[in-house]
Each structure stands twice: as structure tokens, then as C-alpha cells.
Scaffold this motif. Structure first.
Motif, PDB file in Angstrom:
ATOM      1  N   VAL A 145      -3.251  -3.675   1.492  1.00 45.65           N
ATOM      2  CA  VAL A 145      -4.070  -2.701   0.773  1.00 45.65           C
ATOM      3  C   VAL A 145      -4.472  -1.616   1.756  1.00 45.65           C
ATOM      4  O   VAL A 145      -5.038  -1.906   2.818  1.00 45.65           O
ATOM      5  CB  VAL A 145      -5.320  -3.357   0.161  1.00 45.65           C
ATOM      6  N   ASP A 146      -4.178  -0.357   1.403  1.00 43.95           N
ATOM      7  CA  ASP A 146      -4.526   0.789   2.242  1.00 43.95           C
ATOM      8  C   ASP A 146      -5.481   1.700   1.487  1.00 43.95           C
ATOM      9  O   ASP A 146      -5.465   1.761   0.249  1.00 43.95           O
ATOM     10  CB  ASP A 146      -3.269   1.571   2.629  1.00 43.95           C
ATOM     11  N   THR A 147      -6.303   2.411   2.241  1.00 39.05           N
ATOM     12  CA  THR A 147      -7.214   3.387   1.660  1.00 39.05           C
ATOM     13  C   THR A 147      -6.611   4.777   1.794  1.00 39.05           C
ATOM     14  O   THR A 147      -6.284   5.232   2.903  1.00 39.05           O
ATOM     15  CB  THR A 147      -8.586   3.341   2.354  1.00 39.05           C
ATOM     16  N   LEU A 148      -6.436   5.466   0.660  1.00 33.45           N
ATOM     17  CA  LEU A 148      -5.865   6.807   0.652  1.00 33.45           C
ATOM     18  C   LEU A 148      -6.913   7.831   1.083  1.00 33.45           C
ATOM     19  O   LEU A 148      -8.121   7.535   1.096  1.00 33.45           O
ATOM     20  CB  LEU A 148      -5.348   7.126  -0.748  1.00 33.45           C
ATOM     21  N   PRO A 149      -6.482   9.051   1.434  1.00 36.50           N
ATOM     22  CA  PRO A 149      -7.440  10.066   1.888  1.00 36.50           C
ATOM     23  C   PRO A 149      -8.564  10.357   0.892  1.00 36.50           C
ATOM     24  O   PRO A 149      -9.678  10.700   1.294  1.00 36.50           O
ATOM     25  CB  PRO A 149      -6.553  11.306   2.090  1.00 36.50           C
ATOM     26  N   ASP A 150      -8.285  10.209  -0.410  1.00 36.57           N
ATOM     27  CA  ASP A 150      -9.330  10.477  -1.396  1.00 36.57           C
ATOM     28  C   ASP A 150     -10.204   9.257  -1.678  1.00 36.57           C
ATOM     29  O   ASP A 150     -11.051   9.287  -2.571  1.00 36.57           O
ATOM     30  CB  ASP A 150      -8.724  10.998  -2.698  1.00 36.57           C
ATOM     31  N   GLY A 151     -10.006   8.186  -0.913  1.00 38.44           N
ATOM     32  CA  GLY A 151     -10.840   7.005  -1.057  1.00 38.44           C
ATOM     33  C   GLY A 151     -10.287   5.944  -1.990  1.00 38.44           C
ATOM     34  O   GLY A 151     -10.814   4.831  -2.043  1.00 38.44           O
TER      35      GLY A 151
END
Length: 610
Positions: A145-151
Motif C-alpha cells: 500500500v502506497d500513499t499518493l501525492p494527493d493523500g
């Protein structure tokens, strides 16, 4: 783990139906403390992803909430009160009113919550479930699971089927006496014309009670009796459970105090033996040849939600094709599926949810150089302990099903990589300790070859997944057939074990046709399968063929997938493609034959029949 059944001492209430539903972002902190305010309702059992038109729900990564009110039957005073979930994908936290009553990780095995003393007969309580769909290196199957730039959170996983989530199987509230039968294990054997049943009964509860049991045949007549929590009974003139000719006995277990039953439980079981001898797979001492499919729990709208209508129809289609078996790819299926297979004589290979233990596949699809699969930072550390727990739960649930004849520990692991043997050898030892009666297998990925596979000698049957003519040598069936035969003979020569094809096939768009060897056409699918079948018939050590797949199924987004995986011989809504008729001709020709060699097998059908 016992299935939930109504008996003279046990009652069951279904909690299936519409529950209140909300994303975690739509509820406040500690939503189990009060009624969730939401306009959304979700059916149980079902995956939630395809129910709603809001993409924020379909693409949600994290926790969602289910909630409903439950009234405990007033007649359950003095009884144990237990809540049972068939499965929650992939992790669950369960509250009765404001009390945490259960936590479980693993999306395909059941779990209980003992509510005795927490809820009261005749009264209502609020049942709230947090469902977490996230996959990590500490889940089976794994993911990241990764966090994208927009959260936003983005889920990545390494298997080729959609990550459906929710309460996918039935939820039940049931009662037992305070002293109760907690578990039963049966192991069957054959002695001449008699069946031998070794049994072990586990009991629980504060007050001691004696154990007595009876074996009932299908007419309800008693054919054997015994007393004590462990022992053996003999069934004279036994009716064997056989593929295509199921016969089930009932084991009636009673806890008795002062001559009166305190608890009773009925376990259906079949008398049969399974053995690998040389390069033969034997059921009841006779060679068995697997014909059938890898399948998925996957239907439109419901996702992985269990559906009895599809269960019945799918088994009708299995019978229509002449299939005698299937693999529960790539996770344990609902208990109802195995009960049905028991009753109808369909053979099952039970598989854990360990799919995706192969970072090389990711590298092949993305072009990103893979890191070693079994490195400590990947799957070489705690992942194996999680895998072992899944294996324990699978075997505990399904150990008494006569239809289950073999355990598959993993699908397409990186068995060619360093560290694979260290990872799998303890799991093989655990499986043999838990169940010494069934053979073991795993499904080998394309990257693992007879020359570099590091774990094949640990297992009893070699199951091979291959896609020559599709991913490799696309459109060139002559080369595909030649290379396939050369490789399969290499597996036999190195390991000297029975070998079967656990996956083979080609994506096929229904209605697309060509007179040439054109991938995606119905004719190409049939011709590819026929090429494989010719190879199988030339290898005496071959013991089975499971086509990938029974029916088309949904996958994650990808340019190589258009509305899912299309390798089914049936469409996702169970309409036959041309290959279904070709396969039917072959498998019905194999029925009743001992597959010892080419002379006793029909020629593989070429293309669609007239």
C-alpha cells in the motif's frame, strides 16, 4: 473447525441480508459506539466493490464499516451464544455493542466470536464490523500500500484477480450447550470389504461428559457404535465415497451425562483413501486422472460473494463438460462449495491463499527489475509465519471433506529463487504434521523449470502452470506443443513424480473467429487446448489436466486485461465458448477409462466440433 449445523441441541440464526454500510471517511471516531448514520446498505454475503456507482467505494483502500441490529432468540437462556463469520476479506474487527469480541486476519477462512455473557437471550444488540481490504507483506495474499501525492492510498498486489472485499460469506448466530463438541477429526481406511474410521473428538465446557457415537448410513440405519473421545470403528460392507459416485455416512457424536444427551453434532463423512504410489495418483487404490478446471469465486455484481444459485449452476456445467475435479484457486472456497462437492462426488484440490509470492511476475509485467522474492524485506521474514497460520486454518476447516484429496500450499511461488526452499520446507513439514493422509502439491510458475526449481522434491505431485502458445510462442502452436512436451518430460525425469497441468489456456473473446491461428479467437482457444492434450496423452506419468479457467473473471486494471481475464471456457455469466464443446468431447471420452497411456485415451479434439 466444525461447520455450523442445527441439531437437537443447537440452533442457528442467519444474519444474512442488508446491513448498514459506510466508508471509514464517512463515519466519526469509534463508530461502533452508536448507530452508524448512512444512506448506504450492502448485502451480506457479497463483495461491496461492484454494488455502488461511486468510484470512491470501488477503489477504496482501507476500512469500511458494516452494522446491523441482532436479536438473540429468547429460548437461548443458559446456552453458549456464538457468532460465526464464513469469511471477511481481508481482516475483520467485530464489536457487539461497545465490546470488542473478535479480530481476524485472513479473507477466506471462518472465525467465531463467543458472545456468552456479552449479549442476552431475548434482547437486541448492535453488531458492527470493520472490514479492512489492505494487503501487505504480512498478509496472505501479499501486497503493498502506497500513499499518493494527493493523500489517497493505492493498493498494489501480485495476483491476477480483482481484490474484492467485504463480508463475502454468510454470518450466523448459533447456540450450543455449555458443555459441547468442539471439534471432530475422522481418518478413513479400507480393510477388504470393510471401512475403518479412526476418530478423535475434542470437547469443551466446564462440566465433564462422556462421549458416545454412532455411524449412520444414508438410510439412517446404525452401522457402527463406539464410546470414548478417541478410537476406531469398523463399517462392514462399506459403501465407498468415489469420484462421481458419492456416498456419505453421518457420524452422530453425543456428549452424555447421567445417560442423557447434553450436546449432539452430526458430521457427514465419506470412506475413501488417497495415495501417491510411484507416478500414480490413487483414490481407493485405483488410478485417478484429474479432469477439470481452476476456478474462481467470481460473479457479476456479487464479486466474491457466495451464491447458491451459481454454486448449483457451476456444478451442472462441470458435469456437462465431463469434469471430475477442480482446484480452489487461489484461496479456500466457501464451506458450502465443499459440502456440495462431498455430496456430488466432485474431487477437489484445496489451496491456500498464498498467491503472489513471486516478485519476478511483477517485474515481467511492469519491466521494473524485481527484488529477490524471499529477501527478509520482502517475503523471507514474518510472511512465512502468516502463511503457516493460513495453512492451519485451511486444514482445520476442510480436513474431514472426502472430496478434498490434495492440498496445494501455494500458486506460482518463486520456487526457482534462492530462499524458496528455506521458506517452503517448514510449511511442507507443518502440512504433513497436521494431515499425514493427503498428498501435497504447489503450482509451478513459468520461471521455474526442471533445471532450476528448488522445491519439487518436497512435494508428492508436480502441478505445472504453462502458457506456451499464449504468453510465449504466441500464435505458434507447433512450437508450443514441442516445447511443452520437452519441458514436461524434463520434470518427470528429474523428480520421478506424478505430474499434472494445473493451468493452461488462452484468453478468448466470445464471438471472435478466424480460419487462421489467430489469438483471442474461439478457434485458437480450442486448438491450443488440443495441442496440450496431445502432449498429455504421450506422457505416461501424467495424472491430470485443469484448464485455466472455468469462467472469465474480473481482474485489476491493466492494458493486457480488457474487462477481466478471458481464459474461461465459459463467459463470466456462464455462456459456453467453442472450447467448452471441444473439452466436453474429450473428457466424456475419458470417463471410465484408466489413463495409462495413449492407447487408452481418445485423440484430442481439433477445433470446434460440428
Amino acid at each position: 473447525m466444525l461447520s455450523i449445523r442445527t441439531t437437537p441441541t443447537r440452533d442457528v440464526v442467519s444474519l444474512d441480508g442488508l446491513w448498514r454500510f459506510a466508508l471509514d471517511s464517512a463515519v466519526g471516531a469509534e463508530p461502533w459506539l452508536s448507530r452508524i448514520v448512512t444512506s448506504l446498505e450492502a448485502p451480506v454475503p457479497a463483495s461491496y466493490n461492484d454494488l455502488f456507482v461511486d468510484p470512491a467505494i470501488r477503489d477504496h483502500v482501507g476500512v469500511v464499516w458494516y452494522q446491523r441490529e441482532v436479536r438473540v432468540p429468547r429460548g437461548w437462556a443458559g446456552e453458549r451464544i456464538v457468532l460465526r463469520f464464513g469469511s471477511v476479506t481481508h481482516a475483520a474487527t467485530v464489536y457487539a455493542n461497545d465490546v470488542l469480541v473478535a479480530e481476524h486476519v485472513g479473507g477466506y477462512t471462518p472465525f467465531d466470536a463467543d458472545l456468552t455473557g456479552i449479549v442476552a437471550p431475548g434482547e437486541e444488540f448492535r453488531l458492527t464490523v470493520a472490514v479492512d481490504n489492505r494487503l501487505t507483506h504480512l498478509t496472505i495474499p501479499p501486497g503493498t500500500v502506497d500513499t499518493l501525492p494527493d493523500g489517497r492510498l493505492k493498493q498494489t498486489y501480485h495476483h491476477d484477480f480483482y481484490n474484492y472485499a467485504g463480508i463475502a460469506r454468510s454470518v450466523k448466530l448459533y447456540s450450543t450447550p455449555q458443555a459441547y463438541v468442539a471439534d471432530i477429526t475422522v481418518v478413513t481406511g479400507i480393510d477388504g470389504s470393510a471401512g475403518v474410521v479412526d476418530y478423535r473428538i475434542e470437547t469443551a465446557g466446564a462440566e465433564a461428559a462422556d462421549v458416545r457415537l454412532r455411524v449412520l448410513d444414508e438410510s439412517g440405519a446404525t452401522v457402527a457404535t463406539a464410546e470414548g473421545a478417541e478410537g476406531s470403528v469398523r463399517i462392514d460392507d462399506v459403501h465407498l465415497w468415489m469420484p462421481g459416485a458419492a456416498y456419505l455416512y453421518d457420524l452422530l457424536v453425543e456428549l452424555v451425562r447421567n445417560g442423557e444427551p447434553v450436546d449432539s453434532y452430526i458430521l457427514p463423512f465419506g470412506v475413501r483413501t488417497v495415495e501417491v504410489r510411484g507416478t500414480d495418483f490413487l483414490i481407493n487404490g485405483e488410478p485417478f486422472y484429474f479432469t477439470g478446471f481452476g476456478k474462481h469465486e467470481d460473479t457479476p455484481v456479487r464479486g466474491k460473494g457466495h451464491d447458491d444459485a451459481y454454486l448449483v449452476h457451476d456444478f451442472q456445467l462441470l458435469e456437462w463438460t465431463g469434469a471430475n475435479s477442480f482446484r480452489t484457486s487461489h484461496y479456500p472456497y466457501a464451506e458450502e462449495v465443499l459440502d456440495f462437492a462431498d455430496r456430488h462426488g466432485i474431487v477437489v484440490i484445496g489451496e491456500t491463499a498464498a498467491v503472489g509470492l513471486n516478485l519476478g511476475v511483477q517485474g515481467g509485467l511492469t519491466g521494473i527489475p524485481p527484488t529477490p522474492t524471499f529477501a527478509p524485506e520482502n517475503f523471507g521474514g514474518e510472511t512465512r509465519n502468516v502463511h503457516a497460520q493460513h495453512l492451519r486454518e485451511l486444514l482445520a476447516r476442510d480436513k474431514n471433506h472426502p472430496s478434498v484429496v490434495m492440498w496445494s500450499i501455494a500458486n506460482e511461488p518463486a520456487s526457482n529463487e534462492d530462499g524458496s526452499r528455506e521458506y517452503f520446507e517448514p510449511l511442507v513439514d507443518l502440512a504433513r504434521e497436521l494431515d499425514p493422509t493427503r498428498p501435497l502439491t504447489y503450482a509451478a510458475v513459468m520461471f521455474a523449470t526442471p533445471a532450476n526449481d528448488k522445491i519439487g522434491d518436497l512435494f508428492d505431485v508436480l502441478s505445472i502452470n504453462r502458457y506456451y502458445g499464449w504468453y510465449v510462442f504466441t500464435g505458434d502452436l507447433a512450437t508450443a506443443e514441442s516445447v511443452l512436451e520437452q519441458e514436461l518430460r524434463g520434470w518427470v525425469q528429474r523428480f520421478g513424480k506424478p505430474i499434472m497441468m494445473s493451468e493452461y489456456g488462452a484468453d478468448t473473446q466470445p464471438g471472435l473467429h478466424s480460419v487462421w491461428d489467430m489469438p483471442w479467437t474461439e478457434e485458437y482457444q480450442s486448438d491450443l487446448l488440443a495441442a496440450y492434450h496431445r502432449v498429455f496423452d504421450r506422457i505416461p506419468e501424467f495424472v491430470g489436466e485443469h484448464i485455466w479457467n472455468f469462467a472469465d473473471f474480473m481482474t485489476g486494471p491493466g492494458i493486457h486485461r480488457v474487462d477481466g481475464n478471458k481464459k474461461g471456457v465459459f463467459t463470466r455469466d456462464r455462456k459456453p465458448k467453442g472450447a467448452a464443446f471441444s473439452v466436453r468431447n474429450r473428457w466424456r471420452g475419458l470417463e471410465g477409462k484408466k489413463p495409462d497411456g495413449p492407447a487408452e485415451r481418445p485423440a484430442a479434439s481439433e477445433g470446434n466440433p460440428s
